[in-house]
Design an enzyme around this catalytic site. Structure first.
Site, PDB file in Angstrom:
ATOM      1  N   LYS A  78       0.692  -0.821   0.001  1.00  0.00           N
ATOM      2  CA  LYS A  78      -0.257  -0.025  -0.416  1.00  0.00           C
ATOM      3  C   LYS A  78       0.597   1.654   0.154  1.00  0.00           C
ATOM      4  CE  LYS A  78      -4.010   1.783   2.622  1.00  0.00           C
ATOM      5  NZ  LYS A  78      -5.069   1.864   4.145  1.00  0.00           N
ATOM      6  N   SER A 153      -9.734   1.785   2.496  1.00  0.00           N
ATOM      7  CA  SER A 153      -8.628   3.135   1.772  1.00  0.00           C
ATOM      8  C   SER A 153      -7.337   1.711   1.435  1.00  0.00           C
ATOM      9  CB  SER A 153      -8.440   3.780   2.641  1.00  0.00           C
ATOM     10  OG  SER A 153      -7.437   3.441   3.779  1.00  0.00           O
ATOM     11  N   SER A 177      -9.903  -0.593   6.980  1.00  0.00           N
ATOM     12  CA  SER A 177      -9.515   0.150   5.539  1.00  0.00           C
ATOM     13  C   SER A 177      -8.373  -2.196   4.954  1.00  0.00           C
ATOM     14  CB  SER A 177      -8.604   0.716   5.868  1.00  0.00           C
ATOM     15  OG  SER A 177      -9.212   2.092   5.647  1.00  0.00           O
TER      16      SER A 177
HETATM   17  N1  GLN Z   1     -12.800   4.707   5.890  1.00  0.00           N
HETATM   18  C1  GLN Z   1     -12.788   4.910   7.114  1.00  0.00           C
HETATM   19  C2  GLN Z   1     -12.506   6.482   7.073  1.00  0.00           C
HETATM   20  O1  GLN Z   1     -12.758   7.014   6.064  1.00  0.00           O
HETATM   21  C3  GLN Z   1     -11.997   3.825   7.687  1.00  0.00           C
HETATM   22  C4  GLN Z   1     -10.575   4.205   6.803  1.00  0.00           C
HETATM   23  C5  GLN Z   1      -9.396   3.401   7.096  1.00  0.00           C
HETATM   24  O2  GLN Z   1      -9.819   2.504   7.895  1.00  0.00           O
HETATM   25  N2  GLN Z   1      -7.998   3.687   7.213  1.00  0.00           N
HETATM   26  O3  GLN Z   1     -11.945   6.636   7.986  1.00  0.00           O
END
Ligand code: GLN
Length: 488
Positions: A78, A153, A177
């Site tokens: 990532k 994400s 995410s």
């Molecule tokens: N969807 C959540 C956010 O927007 C979690 C994102 C994540 O786990 N990095 O913060």
């Protein structure tokens, strides 16, 4: 070699037995990326020359008989993990020119194990999002249906693994995410206990919640990769110093007597019928494997989304203050005085969702609101932790859906941030409590899109979680199903 149907363990043995070289294997993945990623957008950076020179070094190491389980295996990362000499963008215009001068701890550990960097995967900007639509580099498409989001994400990592463009990919999970994109793309993904994987060199979003982990086709693959990723690191003050553990050690042990906690709140509406059906069917598989069902309750879980959207933006507003155009990253081309330079740089460098989080975070931390929002959210966070403590007194593993729906369409939730935030309703509380959680493929819902079963464990129970996931994967073959494009 049929890369759509070969597990990490099989790849590792093929390398060790010299049936294939790391260069050949890596070339095969690079060829797939070159041929298929134009449709997906899963990668931000690939650098075949760099990757192949690492492959040659791995082949030399294998020839010397010094290979470990991941030596010669290409792994996608990532683009939140700093990789020396590679562009590391975090999905943002702010870092679109940032070549990291150092490696994250996780990257150092993979290098020491002889694994190669296959490329850097696309992601929501600064890991803020649930659909990969906030990336400066454009959305990632879901390999099962290109009109659907891959989740976020870590959407690039999940899509890359689902299309078998990589045998495994690192990811991070602040509120879901890893698990939510794994669920939406029909692959397996684990977020370990907070503190097991060092955050050094993992670009910070919300430091008390961020945790690195991995996405791969199966639980066994996750264990193999986790064995390399986990480790104490003095450069992360929340890193945990524990004896090394083999996360694959319990795989294959029977699940008879495993107490599965089913939180009332996860099974009382709020889940689309197709997802609910798939989860019920998965639980029946566990019944047949001799597990026992126990009803538990997580009464404060419905507060997890509001609590998270106070705490995560608060931490983000602090963490992202470092992007000021002075030391690295984007700087506005034209500006007046220093303040004007900061303002223009940040206005240009950050996208709308990141700005929304910075504004919210600054607000909840400001004098007059701190007590009402930030402090109150911290108190409720403790209640959420206590709920889990009570539940784990009565069960070994908690199960439920990873996502309330299957993958949704592009643009479907972008105009309503709260709808988007609710995509993580089942995953966020796990981060608030710092617990380990994983998602595994558990069949298909509407329009043939994958459903993910979430398993949540007590602190440091990764081995047991993987054992429970592996038992299910021995009894089913959902994790071996690939989208049509992966067979191409
Ligand atoms: N969807 C959540 C956010 O927007 C979690 C994102 C994540 O786990 N990095 O913060």
């Amino acid at each position: 070699m049929d890369l759509a149907n070969t597990s990490l363990r099989q790849l590792a043995s093929a390398l060790h037995e010299r049936r294939i070289s790391s260069r050949e294997l890596t070339q095969a993945y690079l060829e797939r990326i070159g041929r298929l990623d134009g449709q997906l957008g899963a990668f931000i950076t690939v650098d075949p020359d760099k990757t192949l020179s690492q492959a040659d070094a791995a082949d030399a190491r294998i020839a010397r008989g010094e290979a470990g389980p991941l030596t010669g295996i290409p792994i996608a990362h990532k683009d939140i993990f700093c990789t020396e000499g590679w562009l590391t963008t975090c999905g943002s215009r702010m870092l679109s020119n940032f070549v990291s001068p150092y490696d994250a701890h996780v990257i150092e550990k993979f290098a020491a194990a002889g694994a190669l960097i296959l490329g850097k995967t696309n992601m929501d900007e600064f890991a803020m999002g649930s659909s990969n639509e906030t990336s400066h580099f454009g959305p990632v498409k879901n390999p099962w249906n290109l009109a659907k989001v891959p989740g976020g994400s870590s959407g690039g990592s999940a899509a890359a693994v689902a299309a078998r463009l990589a045998p495994a990919a690192t990811a991070t999970d602040t509120g879901g995410s890893i698990r939510q994109p794994a669920a939406l793309c029909g692959v397996s993904g684990i977020k370990p206990t907070y503190g097991l994987v060092s955050r050094y060199g993992m670009i910070a979003y919300a430091s008390s919640l961020d945790q690195g982990g991995v996405i791969a086709p199966s639980a066994e693959d996750l264990g193999l990769v986790l064995n390399t990723m986990v480790g104490f690191d003095t450069r992360d003050s929340t890193s945990i110093d524990r004896p090394a553990e083999d996360y694959t050690a319990a795989l294959g042990q029977p699940l008879k007597g495993l107490r599965i906690g089913l939180p009332r709140e996860y099974f009382s509406g709020g889940v689309s019928p197709d997802v609910a059906r798939a989860i019920d069917a998965a639980l029946e598989v566990y019944d047949r494997l001799g597990a026992e069902r126990v009803e538990v309750s997580l009464p404060h879980s419905q507060l997890s989304v509001p609590v998270y959207y106070v705490l995560a933006p608060a931490e983000a507003s602090s963490n992202l203050s470092r992007y000021d155009g002075v030391r690295y990253g984007h700087r506005a081309a034209q500006y007046g005085d220093l303040n004007d330079m900061y303002e223009r740089t940040r206005a240009e460098g950050f996208g709308a969702e990141v700005k929304r989080r910075i504004l919210t975070g600054t607000y909840v931390l400001s004098r007059g609101y701190y007590d009402a929002y930030y402090l109150q959210a911290q108190r409720v966070r403790r209640l959420i932790v206590n709920d889990f403590r009570e539940a784990f007194a009565r069960c070994d593993v908690i199960m439920g859906p990873a996502s309330p729906t299957v993958a949704f369409g592009f643009g479907e939730k972008t105009s309503d941030p709260v709808q988007m935030y609710l995509s993580d309703i089942f995953t966020i509380s796990v981060n608030l409590a710092g617990l380990p959680g994983l998602s595994i493929p558990a069949g298909f819902g509407a329009s043939g899109l994958p459903v993910g079963l979430q398993l949540i464990g007590n602190y440091f129970s990764e081995g047991r979680l993987l054992q429970a996931a592996h038992g299910y994967q021995q009894a089913t073959d959902w994790h071996r199903q690939v989208p049509d494009m992966a067979r191409a």
